[in-house]
Every structure is written in C-alpha cells, then in structure tokens.
Design a protein around this motif. Sequence first.
Motif, mmCIF file in Angstrom:
data_model
loop_
_atom_site.group_PDB
_atom_site.id
_atom_site.type_symbol
_atom_site.label_atom_id
_atom_site.label_comp_id
_atom_site.label_asym_id
_atom_site.label_seq_id
_atom_site.Cartn_x
_atom_site.Cartn_y
_atom_site.Cartn_z
ATOM 1 N N ASN A 122 0.829 -1.212 0.000
ATOM 2 C CA ASN A 122 0.000 0.000 0.000
ATOM 3 C C ASN A 122 0.863 1.262 0.000
ATOM 4 O O ASN A 122 0.533 2.242 -0.666
ATOM 5 C CB ASN A 122 -0.948 -0.018 1.200
ATOM 6 C CG ASN A 122 -1.952 -1.166 1.102
ATOM 7 O OD1 ASN A 122 -2.212 -1.685 0.020
ATOM 8 N ND2 ASN A 122 -2.497 -1.576 2.233
ATOM 9 N N LEU A 147 2.285 1.703 -3.463
ATOM 10 C CA LEU A 147 1.240 2.190 -4.371
ATOM 11 C C LEU A 147 1.023 3.687 -4.172
ATOM 12 O O LEU A 147 0.886 4.442 -5.133
ATOM 13 C CB LEU A 147 -0.060 1.428 -4.077
ATOM 14 C CG LEU A 147 -1.139 1.427 -5.153
ATOM 15 C CD1 LEU A 147 -0.621 0.791 -6.426
ATOM 16 C CD2 LEU A 147 -2.375 0.685 -4.671
ATOM 17 N N PHE A 148 1.023 4.122 -2.919
ATOM 18 C CA PHE A 148 0.807 5.534 -2.611
ATOM 19 C C PHE A 148 1.956 6.389 -3.141
ATOM 20 O O PHE A 148 1.755 7.541 -3.518
ATOM 21 C CB PHE A 148 0.639 5.721 -1.096
ATOM 22 C CG PHE A 148 0.102 7.066 -0.726
ATOM 23 C CD1 PHE A 148 -1.207 7.424 -1.037
ATOM 24 C CD2 PHE A 148 0.905 7.997 -0.093
ATOM 25 C CE1 PHE A 148 -1.706 8.679 -0.720
ATOM 26 C CE2 PHE A 148 0.414 9.256 0.228
ATOM 27 C CZ PHE A 148 -0.897 9.588 -0.082
ATOM 28 N N SER A 159 -1.165 9.301 -5.713
ATOM 29 C CA SER A 159 -2.037 9.449 -4.541
ATOM 30 C C SER A 159 -3.489 9.192 -4.904
ATOM 31 O O SER A 159 -4.364 9.287 -4.054
ATOM 32 C CB SER A 159 -1.875 10.850 -3.966
ATOM 33 O OG SER A 159 -2.260 11.798 -4.942
ATOM 34 N N TYR A 179 -5.824 6.384 -6.906
ATOM 35 C CA TYR A 179 -6.126 5.173 -7.679
ATOM 36 C C TYR A 179 -7.592 4.838 -7.489
ATOM 37 O O TYR A 179 -8.152 5.045 -6.407
ATOM 38 C CB TYR A 179 -5.289 3.988 -7.195
ATOM 39 C CG TYR A 179 -3.901 3.922 -7.778
ATOM 40 C CD1 TYR A 179 -3.699 3.491 -9.079
ATOM 41 C CD2 TYR A 179 -2.792 4.277 -7.028
ATOM 42 C CE1 TYR A 179 -2.420 3.416 -9.620
ATOM 43 C CE2 TYR A 179 -1.514 4.211 -7.554
ATOM 44 C CZ TYR A 179 -1.336 3.773 -8.852
ATOM 45 O OH TYR A 179 -0.078 3.707 -9.383
ATOM 46 N N ARG A 180 -8.225 4.264 -8.531
ATOM 47 C CA ARG A 180 -9.627 3.843 -8.402
ATOM 48 C C ARG A 180 -9.898 2.679 -9.340
ATOM 49 O O ARG A 180 -9.042 2.305 -10.134
ATOM 50 C CB ARG A 180 -10.577 5.019 -8.680
ATOM 51 C CG ARG A 180 -10.448 5.610 -10.066
ATOM 52 C CD ARG A 180 -11.166 6.945 -10.171
ATOM 53 N NE ARG A 180 -10.925 7.535 -11.468
ATOM 54 C CZ ARG A 180 -11.651 7.279 -12.552
ATOM 55 N NH1 ARG A 180 -12.678 6.477 -12.496
ATOM 56 N NH2 ARG A 180 -11.339 7.849 -13.713
#
Lengths: 168, 179
Positions: A37, A40-41, A45, A47-48
Amino acid sequence: MNSQSYLRLTVRCSFILSLLFLGGCLRGNMRPIASFNDALFRFSSSYREPSLSNQWLVALTNSQGKDKIEMINIRTRARIALPGINRADSQPISVSVSANGQRLALVRQRADQTELLIYRRSVGTLQLIELIPKGVPRRVSLDSSGRVLAVQVSRDGRWDVEVIRLKS
Amino acid sequence: MIINNFRKFVCLISLLGICSCTQQVTRLPSQFESRNQEEPALSGNGEKLAFIVDYQGRPSVELRDLRNGNVLPLRHLSRNQPHSSPSLSWNGRYIAVIAQRGVKRLVIIEDRLTGRSHQLPIPGERMPVRLSLSPDASQLALQIIDKGKWRIELFDLRGKIEPDLPSGTEFFNNSRAEN
C-alpha cells in the motif's frame, strides 16, 4: 483463601480472558498489506476502479489531470508497461484483468464514442468488441481465462448486463 | 494477371479476417428480469455472474449460474442495502460486496460453502467505494475515500478465509449437492 485473594484471582482471570478475546478478534481481521500500500501511494495518490488477479493489480489512476490504466505486479511492486493502451485522445472508464495478466478488458471514451476493447499484453494490441444491437458500455468484468466477459450496457435508457464469450 | 490475382487474394484474406472477427463473439440469451442490472462481476471460472439489481429503489446483489440461468441463494445478503461493487472468487464460493450497516459502509464476504458471513468494517472515517477479490480469495483490493481522495489498499485475507482454488471446483459442487 481470603476475600482479597479472591479479588486478585478474579482480576487476573478477567485480564487473561480479555487478552484472549482481543487476540481472537484481531486474528479475525483482514490485514492491510502495508508495504504494498505504501509503494502504491508513492506511485500516485489517486487510484480507483481496482481489478485484482492473484499476481496483478490493474486500476485507473490520474496523472497530470488525465486518467490512465496502470498495472502493478503485486509481488515485485513494479509497474508494468502497457504499450498502446493509454491514448491521449481517450479516457478509460472501467478495466478488468485475467488471472495470468495477459488480457485486459476495458471500456473507454474516445471522441463521442464509448468503446469496449480487449487488450492482449503479449502482442500489445487492442481488439474492439462490437455490441449488437448498439449500446453504450459502462463497466466490464473479465473471467480468469480472459475469454468470457460481462459488460454493463445502456440501451434505450436502461442498464443491462451482457455476457460475451470470445473464441480466441 | 498477377496483380488481379493478388487483389483477389487480398480481398479473400480481408473477408476471412472480418468473418473471423465477427465470429469471435457469442452472446448468451438474456435471461434476466426487466430491471436495471449494473456492476457485473464474473467468477474466475466464468460460470457465475453477480450484479446489482434495483429492487424497488434498493440496489441488491444477485447471483446467477450462467450454465442454467438459475438465481443462486445468498443467505446473508438479503439486507444491508444498498449493495455495490460485487466480486466473486474462482468458483464463486465467496461473494464480496460493499453494504450498509447503520451509517457505515462495510465489506461483507459471504462463504457460500459454509454459509458463514465475514463482515469487515473499515477503520476510521474512510469509506469503501469499490472492491475486487483475487480469484483465490487470498487478497482484497479496496478503493476507499480517505480525506477526499481516492486510494486503493490491498488486504491479506489468508488466515481469515480459506482459499478458493480452481482445483476446488469438484469439492465445492459435490459439497453443495450434498447440502
């Protein structure tokens, strides 16, 4: 045994039982995979629309005001190149990935058209899937083999779900 | 002569190409009721389909067996509407959905084999928006709104629920038949 000893024993028992109860609850919770996580961040900032296979996460992200499709290897935490899938003149709406990550189904808006496509990663090609009768696709889901897809389609003001089997 | 033959050959190849493209797609006959159907999710093996149906203003998840069109029962998902963003594991043993309990949105995973339900509240003020279950049900990707921003977080479900593997098909079908 006097009353003070009884009290101490009761307090100790309650404490141990509370610990056991909390332990049971915590064991039952789903655990965030913090390292992934955080990685990914760091990429973005925002993501969907996640689509998960056992090894891949595919999602939409916004970069410099433009939505695009990104694929991330969960084990290595590396972003995977998807040549030809993101175009300057199109906007992705929905995406879904097969189990081996070789096929992606996507819905995108391009000019005044909303298109349903299959992307084959091994060759980097997009195949348009025509909806008959014509309709406007919205959300898509691909099975693990990448050969069956379900798509939400708007026709005459109503949403339907259509299942399409691809021969290859 | 050679040019004419070449043109014919190119035409033939193009026609074959067009035919093969159009034949690649087959559509199942629509077996669903005349309500809005949204947010489709296929099981990993492509045999089951979950989607959201609007039942009198209450978006509810429905599960279908694509082999015969039958609606499959869901023990724990007849309440906590509105439902959104369904997702299925490989054999459709697990169905995950975002549901409502009081003022909170939460993730519910129903195990169709054991009949158990796992409610996964999201800590803090974060609100779940969309989810995706990995085919083997070992991980869950959750899109949340956190301080006005969308982000995706990955959760480990190992230890919480058993995996649903392709090899589990026979076991799952047999177990259901026995029930």
